[in-house]
Design a protein around this motif. Structure first.
Motif, mmCIF file in Angstrom:
data_model
loop_
_atom_site.group_PDB
_atom_site.id
_atom_site.type_symbol
_atom_site.label_atom_id
_atom_site.label_comp_id
_atom_site.label_asym_id
_atom_site.label_seq_id
_atom_site.Cartn_x
_atom_site.Cartn_y
_atom_site.Cartn_z
ATOM 1 N N ASN A 81 0.999 -1.038 0.021
ATOM 2 C CA ASN A 81 -0.021 0.096 0.294
ATOM 3 C C ASN A 81 0.919 1.246 -0.338
ATOM 4 O OD1 ASN A 81 -2.754 -1.814 -0.176
ATOM 5 N ND2 ASN A 81 -2.303 -2.007 1.889
ATOM 6 N N GLY A 82 2.219 1.124 -1.125
ATOM 7 C CA GLY A 82 2.413 2.705 -0.845
ATOM 8 C C GLY A 82 4.295 2.556 0.261
ATOM 9 N N GLU A 83 3.811 1.851 1.681
ATOM 10 C CA GLU A 83 4.731 2.243 2.531
ATOM 11 C C GLU A 83 6.613 1.544 1.574
ATOM 12 O OE1 GLU A 83 7.039 0.156 6.703
ATOM 13 O OE2 GLU A 83 4.477 -0.469 5.583
ATOM 14 N N GLY A 84 6.871 2.225 1.856
ATOM 15 C CA GLY A 84 9.040 2.190 0.742
ATOM 16 C C GLY A 84 8.529 3.018 -0.398
ATOM 17 N N PHE A 85 7.431 3.736 -0.856
ATOM 18 C CA PHE A 85 7.991 4.449 -1.586
ATOM 19 C C PHE A 85 7.347 5.319 -1.855
ATOM 20 C CE2 PHE A 85 6.305 -0.411 -2.661
ATOM 21 C CZ PHE A 85 7.353 -0.756 -3.941
ATOM 22 N N GLU A 86 8.224 6.535 -2.714
ATOM 23 C CA GLU A 86 7.709 8.313 -3.172
ATOM 24 C C GLU A 86 7.454 8.452 -4.591
ATOM 25 O OE1 GLU A 86 9.316 12.153 -1.996
ATOM 26 O OE2 GLU A 86 9.987 10.457 -1.242
ATOM 27 N N VAL A 87 6.647 8.249 -4.751
ATOM 28 C CA VAL A 87 6.298 8.680 -6.069
ATOM 29 C C VAL A 87 6.332 10.485 -6.498
ATOM 30 C CG1 VAL A 87 4.185 8.685 -8.187
ATOM 31 C CG2 VAL A 87 3.851 7.253 -6.275
ATOM 32 N N LEU A 88 7.273 10.272 -7.389
ATOM 33 C CA LEU A 88 7.680 12.013 -7.398
ATOM 34 C C LEU A 88 7.554 12.244 -8.525
ATOM 35 C CD1 LEU A 88 11.732 10.487 -7.550
ATOM 36 C CD2 LEU A 88 10.361 11.250 -5.853
ATOM 37 N N ILE A 89 6.613 12.017 -9.934
ATOM 38 C CA ILE A 89 5.988 12.240 -10.950
ATOM 39 C C ILE A 89 4.155 12.068 -10.939
ATOM 40 C CG2 ILE A 89 8.139 11.948 -12.432
ATOM 41 C CD1 ILE A 89 6.856 10.652 -13.969
ATOM 42 N N ASN A 90 4.109 12.659 -11.742
ATOM 43 C CA ASN A 90 2.846 12.716 -12.308
ATOM 44 C C ASN A 90 2.331 11.581 -13.611
ATOM 45 O OD1 ASN A 90 1.046 14.150 -9.949
ATOM 46 N ND2 ASN A 90 2.079 15.748 -11.066
ATOM 47 N N LYS A 91 0.983 10.841 -13.062
ATOM 48 C CA LYS A 91 0.291 10.356 -15.144
ATOM 49 C C LYS A 91 0.673 11.182 -15.644
ATOM 50 C CE LYS A 91 -2.809 7.518 -16.269
ATOM 51 N NZ LYS A 91 -3.977 6.330 -16.287
ATOM 52 N N GLY A 92 1.049 10.738 -17.054
ATOM 53 C CA GLY A 92 0.646 11.713 -17.997
ATOM 54 C C GLY A 92 1.801 12.683 -18.171
ATOM 55 N N ASP A 93 3.196 12.710 -17.747
ATOM 56 C CA ASP A 93 4.097 13.034 -17.329
ATOM 57 C C ASP A 93 4.751 12.857 -18.661
ATOM 58 O OD1 ASP A 93 3.154 15.090 -15.633
ATOM 59 O OD2 ASP A 93 4.885 14.693 -14.451
ATOM 60 N N THR A 94 5.100 13.937 -19.564
ATOM 61 C CA THR A 94 5.949 13.374 -20.367
ATOM 62 C C THR A 94 7.825 13.281 -19.681
ATOM 63 O OG1 THR A 94 4.277 14.747 -21.823
ATOM 64 C CG2 THR A 94 7.605 14.395 -22.678
ATOM 65 N N VAL A 95 8.341 12.052 -19.553
ATOM 66 C CA VAL A 95 9.575 11.953 -19.245
ATOM 67 C C VAL A 95 11.057 11.734 -20.585
ATOM 68 C CG1 VAL A 95 9.385 11.520 -17.039
ATOM 69 C CG2 VAL A 95 8.997 9.818 -18.808
ATOM 70 N N LYS A 96 11.740 11.853 -19.930
ATOM 71 C CA LYS A 96 13.282 11.551 -20.385
ATOM 72 C C LYS A 96 13.438 10.246 -20.075
ATOM 73 C CE LYS A 96 13.139 14.815 -23.343
ATOM 74 N NZ LYS A 96 13.495 14.754 -25.024
ATOM 75 N N ARG A 97 14.671 9.718 -20.082
ATOM 76 C CA ARG A 97 15.410 8.112 -20.601
ATOM 77 C C ARG A 97 16.258 9.071 -18.965
ATOM 78 N NH1 ARG A 97 16.781 3.816 -22.853
ATOM 79 N NH2 ARG A 97 16.194 5.227 -24.711
ATOM 80 N N GLY A 98 15.454 8.208 -18.149
ATOM 81 C CA GLY A 98 16.612 8.641 -16.679
ATOM 82 C C GLY A 98 16.258 9.449 -15.857
ATOM 83 N N ASP A 99 14.137 10.233 -16.297
ATOM 84 C CA ASP A 99 14.482 10.794 -15.673
ATOM 85 C C ASP A 99 13.386 10.038 -13.760
ATOM 86 O OD1 ASP A 99 14.959 12.873 -16.569
ATOM 87 O OD2 ASP A 99 12.498 13.238 -17.066
ATOM 88 N N ALA A 100 13.980 10.440 -12.942
ATOM 89 C CA ALA A 100 13.212 10.083 -11.657
ATOM 90 C C ALA A 100 11.501 10.216 -11.517
ATOM 91 C CB ALA A 100 13.848 11.108 -10.346
ATOM 92 N N ILE A 101 11.306 9.163 -11.062
ATOM 93 C CA ILE A 101 9.660 8.412 -11.087
ATOM 94 C C ILE A 101 9.080 8.181 -9.133
ATOM 95 C CG2 ILE A 101 7.857 7.207 -12.189
ATOM 96 C CD1 ILE A 101 9.641 7.240 -14.912
ATOM 97 N N VAL A 102 10.236 7.281 -9.116
ATOM 98 C CA VAL A 102 9.580 6.935 -8.091
ATOM 99 C C VAL A 102 11.074 6.765 -7.068
ATOM 100 C CG1 VAL A 102 8.493 4.651 -6.236
ATOM 101 C CG2 VAL A 102 7.474 5.356 -9.111
ATOM 102 N N ARG A 103 11.146 7.274 -5.626
ATOM 103 C CA ARG A 103 11.857 6.410 -4.878
ATOM 104 C C ARG A 103 11.914 5.673 -4.190
ATOM 105 N NH1 ARG A 103 12.489 11.781 -2.475
ATOM 106 N NH2 ARG A 103 13.907 12.137 -3.783
ATOM 107 N N TRP A 104 12.018 4.287 -3.963
ATOM 108 C CA TRP A 104 11.976 3.232 -3.150
ATOM 109 C C TRP A 104 12.780 2.425 -2.335
ATOM 110 C CZ3 TRP A 104 12.854 -2.425 -5.893
ATOM 111 C CH2 TRP A 104 12.102 -3.168 -5.495
ATOM 112 N N ASP A 105 12.940 1.920 -1.238
ATOM 113 C CA ASP A 105 13.501 1.050 -1.048
ATOM 114 C C ASP A 105 13.340 -0.417 -0.530
ATOM 115 O OD1 ASP A 105 15.559 0.580 1.087
ATOM 116 O OD2 ASP A 105 14.577 1.952 2.672
ATOM 117 N N PRO A 106 14.186 -1.083 -1.394
ATOM 118 C CA PRO A 106 13.916 -2.583 -1.958
ATOM 119 C C PRO A 106 14.472 -2.865 -0.274
ATOM 120 C CG PRO A 106 15.397 -1.775 -3.391
ATOM 121 C CD PRO A 106 14.775 -0.363 -2.325
ATOM 122 N N ALA A 107 14.580 -2.545 0.800
ATOM 123 C CA ALA A 107 14.509 -3.179 2.249
ATOM 124 C C ALA A 107 13.417 -3.222 2.693
ATOM 125 C CB ALA A 107 15.966 -2.839 3.065
ATOM 126 N N THR A 108 12.518 -2.521 2.548
ATOM 127 C CA THR A 108 11.122 -1.801 2.837
ATOM 128 C C THR A 108 9.903 -3.545 2.199
ATOM 129 O OG1 THR A 108 11.226 0.065 3.446
ATOM 130 C CG2 THR A 108 9.005 -1.015 2.979
#
Length: 148
Positions: A81-108
């Protein structure tokens, strides 16, 4: 041809090694998977395009050729339910390769008993549409995983 690059740092292990039959059987599409480093990471866009689907645990970017690339952060991580994740952009955004999308801690995910494995899938593609699929190598964001 679209070059699909790694959204996270880790080791390429291939779809067959994903502990989920939907991914390991390539039912969603062909591609590969990454066993990520177990430290906080920022998952980035694997291609230039538009974010057409965005959840804390998964996102799809469609490039200018209509190729949709799914990045799934961990297996069964929707159950967090989103724990350990932080969404950094919005659906519909135009992105370039390498642009940040989600901050995540796999250890969670690991602490919650989930696999941190990250499938990167070419949606609605055939296996023979992909080439130069990396196998058993360490990657960092921006390194090529496969060509489509």
């Amino acid at each position: 041809m679209t070059s699909v690059t790694s959204p996270v740092t880790g080791r390429v292990i291939g779809l067959e090694a994903v502990p989920d039959p939907v991914f390991s059987g390539a039912m969603v599409g062909p591609g590969t998977a990454i066993d990520p480093v177990l430290e906080p990471v920022v998952a980035v866009a694997p291609v230039d395009g538009i974010v057409v689907s965005l959840h804390p645990h998964a996102f799809v970017v469609v490039d200018g050729e209509g190729h949709g690339v799914l990045t799934h952060l961990g297996i069964d991580t929707v159950q967090l339910n989103g724990e350990g994740f932080e969404v950094l952009i919005n659906k519909g955004d135009t992105v370039k390769r390498g642009d940040a999308i989600v901050r995540w801690d796999p250890a969670t995910a690991v602490a919650a008993g989930k696999s941190p494995i990250c499938p990167i899938v070419a949606l609605e593609a055939t296996a023979d549409a992909l080439s130069d699929i990396k196998e058993d190598v360490d990657v960092k964001p921006g390194d090529t995983l496969f060509n489509w």
